[in-house]
Design an enzyme around this catalytic site. Structure first.
Site, short mmCIF file in Angstrom:
data_model
loop_
_atom_site.label_atom_id
_atom_site.label_comp_id
_atom_site.label_asym_id
_atom_site.label_seq_id
_atom_site.Cartn_x
_atom_site.Cartn_y
_atom_site.Cartn_z
N HIS A 1 1.70 2.87 -3.39
CA HIS A 1 0.68 3.56 -4.20
C HIS A 1 1.05 5.02 -4.44
O HIS A 1 0.86 5.55 -5.53
CB HIS A 1 -0.69 3.48 -3.51
CG HIS A 1 -1.52 2.33 -3.96
ND1 HIS A 1 -1.99 2.20 -5.25
CD2 HIS A 1 -1.99 1.25 -3.29
CE1 HIS A 1 -2.71 1.09 -5.35
NE2 HIS A 1 -2.71 0.49 -4.18
N GLN B 1 0.82 -1.21 0.00
CA GLN B 1 0.00 0.00 0.00
C GLN B 1 0.85 1.26 0.00
O GLN B 1 0.49 2.27 -0.60
CB GLN B 1 -0.93 -0.01 1.22
CG GLN B 1 -2.07 -0.99 1.09
CD GLN B 1 -2.86 -0.79 -0.19
OE1 GLN B 1 -3.55 0.21 -0.37
NE2 GLN B 1 -2.77 -1.74 -1.11
N GLU C 1 -9.43 2.03 4.98
CA GLU C 1 -9.88 1.59 3.67
C GLU C 1 -9.74 0.07 3.57
O GLU C 1 -10.67 -0.64 3.18
CB GLU C 1 -9.04 2.27 2.58
CG GLU C 1 -9.39 1.81 1.18
CD GLU C 1 -8.40 2.35 0.15
OE1 GLU C 1 -8.74 2.35 -1.04
OE2 GLU C 1 -7.28 2.77 0.54
N HIS C 2 -8.56 -0.43 3.91
CA HIS C 2 -8.28 -1.87 3.92
C HIS C 2 -7.88 -2.28 5.33
O HIS C 2 -7.10 -1.57 5.98
CB HIS C 2 -7.13 -2.23 2.97
CG HIS C 2 -7.28 -1.73 1.57
ND1 HIS C 2 -6.67 -0.57 1.12
CD2 HIS C 2 -7.97 -2.23 0.52
CE1 HIS C 2 -6.97 -0.39 -0.15
NE2 HIS C 2 -7.76 -1.37 -0.54
#
Length: 429
Positions: free
Chosen positions: A258, A255, A322-323
Site C-alpha cells: 500500500h 498490505q 486495522e486488519h
C-alpha cells in the site's frame, strides 16, 4: 521485519509504534493550508495542487465528457468484476438498515428512533501510488443506500491533470454527484470551508496518508464531522502450525505494498513459522512490481514470537490492528476473545484482499490503534439518529410526578412547571 522473541509486556508499547511524521510540523502545515484556502478559495487550491501534485489546474470539476472517456477506457472484464463487488457491498450494507421500533416505556409514553441521511458528504480517494477505486465503492454505495443527496468526491490528479479512469467510472456507477481533481490537505480544506467551485460538506470520509489524516482531524475541530482517523494501512496476522506460510506471506505483502508507511505484523507461537514466512516473503516479493515500496514498509514491520496463541491475541488487542487475520487452528472459536480490530478475517482462506474488494464488508477502517474506540465505516456512518417521543394525556399523568420530583431536586423550576401546568389542566378537565 524486525524479530522479537517473547518480549515482556513492558516492551509492547514500543513494539506497537507506527511510523509517524513529527506532529508539530504536520499540524502547522495543515493549519497554514487551511487558512489560505479559507481566505483565497480556488486560487489557493490551484497553488497547492501545483506544489504537491506538479500540475496546474484552473477547473477542478471533472466534466461529463471526461467521465464518458474514462468509461470507455475501463475494460469490460474489470467492469464485470466491479459489478460483482458492487452487488456484494450493496447486499451487506442494505442489511444494516434499521427497522423502526416504538417502545412504550411507561403506559402512554412512546419512544423511538429514526435515521436521516446526512445531506452532503465528502469522499476522499487517495491516488498517489495506487488509484483506490475500490474505496469509491466502499463509501459511495452506503452513502447512496442511506439517501445522501450530495456525494462530493475529491481525488488527486496525475501529472496530466487527470483522475484514474477506474475511479471516474466507479464514481458515476455509484451515484457520486460531483468529482473534483484535488488531493491532499487542500482537498480536505476545500470540503471543510467550500470554495468557489467545491461545495462545503457536513462529513468527510476516506483514507489517506498522515497529512490527510491530520487534515481531517483539523477539519473536525472546525465543525465538520469525519468518519475516523484513517491513516496508513496495517495488518496483523496471528499464525500457528496450521497456517499456510505462503498464504501468510502473501497477506503481509498485500498490505506492505500500500505504501512505505504501511505496517505489517506477524504474531505466532513458533519461531519456525517466522523463518518460513520470511523465506516465503523473500521469494514472493522479488516478482512484485512495487517491491521498493514493500521493502520500505517491511523495515517498519515486526515478527513477534509469544508463548501461546492466547497471548498473541492479547498482543493483537493491545495493538488494535486495522486488519486482523486469524490463521490458526479453530480460528472461529477464538473470535470472542477479539476486542480491538477494524475487520477480522477468519481462517486460512479468508485473505484480507477479499475485504478490500469484493466480499461485501467495508474496507474503510480505523488505523493507528483507533480500533480501540472507532468502528469501520457502515451504513450508520452516513446517517444521523433522531429520537422521537409521543406522550399522551395518560402518559404525562403516569410519568409527571417523577419528572416534577427530579426537576425540583435539580432546582429547575421551569422544568417542573412544564409538567405541573399540564397535570393541573388535565385535573381540572
Amino acid at each position: 521485519m524486525k524479530k522479537y522473541i517473547n518480549p515482556e509486556f513492558s516492551q509492547w508499547e514500543n513494539i506497537s509504534q507506527r511510523k509517524t511524521v513529527p506532529t508539530v510540523d504536520l499540524n502547522q502545515t495543515v493549519k497554514e493550508i487551511f487558512t489560505d484556502i479559507q481566505k483565497n478559495g480556488d486560487d489557493a487550491v490551484s497553488k497547492y495542487t501545483s506544489i504537491f501534485d506538479g500540475v496546474s489546474i484552473s477547473n477542478f470539476k471533472v466534466s461529463d465528457e471526461e467521465i464518458l472517456e474514462a468509461t470507455d477506457l475501463v475494460s469490460d472484464e474489470l467492469k464485470i468484476a466491479i459489478q460483482e463487488a458492487t452487488n456484494n457491498i450493496k447486499r451487506f450494507h442494505t442489511s444494516q438498515k434499521e427497522n423502526i421500533t416504538k417502545v412504550e416505556t411507561t403506559s402512554g409514553v412512546f419512544c423511538w428512533r429514526e435515521s436521516r441521511a446526512i445531506e452532503t458528504i465528502g469522499i476522499y480517494i487517495p491516488a498517489g501510488t495506487a488509484p483506490l477505486f475500490s474505496t469509491v465503492l466502499m463509501l459511495a454505495i452506503p452513502a447512496q443506500i442511506a439517501g445522501c443527496k450530495n456525494i462530493i468526491l475529491c481525488s488527486p490528479p496525475n501529472k496530466n491533470g487527470k483522475i484514474s479512469p477506474a475511479i471516474l467510472y466507479v464514481a458515476q456507477l455509484t451515484g457520486v454527484t460531483s468529482i473534483f481533481k484535488v488531493g491532499g490537505i487542500q482537498a480536505i480544506a476545500s470540503m471543510t470551508f467550500g470554495t468557489q467551485s467545491i461545495p462545503k460538506v457536513a462529513k468527510i470520509f476516506g483514507p489517506g496518508n498522515q497529512y490527510v489524516t491530520s487534515a481531517k482531524k483539523y477539519a473536525q475541530q472546525l465543525g465538520v464531522a469525519i468518519d475516523m482517523p484513517a491513516g496508513p494501512s496495517e495488518l496483523l496476522v496471528i499464525a500457528d502450525q496450521t497456517c499456510d506460510v505462503d498464504f501468510v506471506a502473501s497477506d503481509l505483502l498485500s498490505q506492505a505494498e500500500h505504501g512505505e508507511d504501511s505496517q505489517v505484523i506477524l504474531v505466532t507461537n513458533s519461531e519456525e513459522i517466522v523463518e518460513k514466512v520470511n523465506q516465503a516473503i523473500a521469494f514472493q516479493k522479488s516478482i512484485l512490481p512495487r517491491v521498493s515500496i514493500v521493502e520500505k514498509a517491511l523495515e517498519n514491520s515486526r515478527a513477534i514470537v509469544l508463548n501461546s496463541i492466547d497471548e498473541a491475541i492479547k498482543f493483537s488487542n493491545y495493538y488494535a490492528p486495522e486488519h486482523l487475520i486469524l490463521a490458526i487452528n479453530d480460528a472461529e472459536d477464538k473470535v470472542a476473545q477479539i476486542e480491538n480490530a477494524g475487520s477480522v478475517f477468519i481462517g486460512n482462506y479468508s485473505c484480507e484482499s477479499a475485504g478490500d474488494y469484493a466480499s461485501g464488508t467495508n474496507h474503510t477502517l480505523p488505523t493507528n490503534g483507533f480500533a480501540k474506540n472507532y468502528s469501520g465505516v457502515s451504513l450508520d456512518s452516513f446517517v444521523k439518529k433522531i429520537t422521537f417521543q409521543k406522550i399522551t394525556a395518560t402518559g404525562i399523568q403516569n410519568l409527571g410526578k417523577t419528572i416534577e420530583l427530579m426537576a425540583e431536586a435539580e432546582q429547575l423550576e421551569a422544568h417542573k412547571n412544564a409538567v405541573s401546568i399540564r397535570l393541573k389542566k388535565l385535573q381540572n378537565g
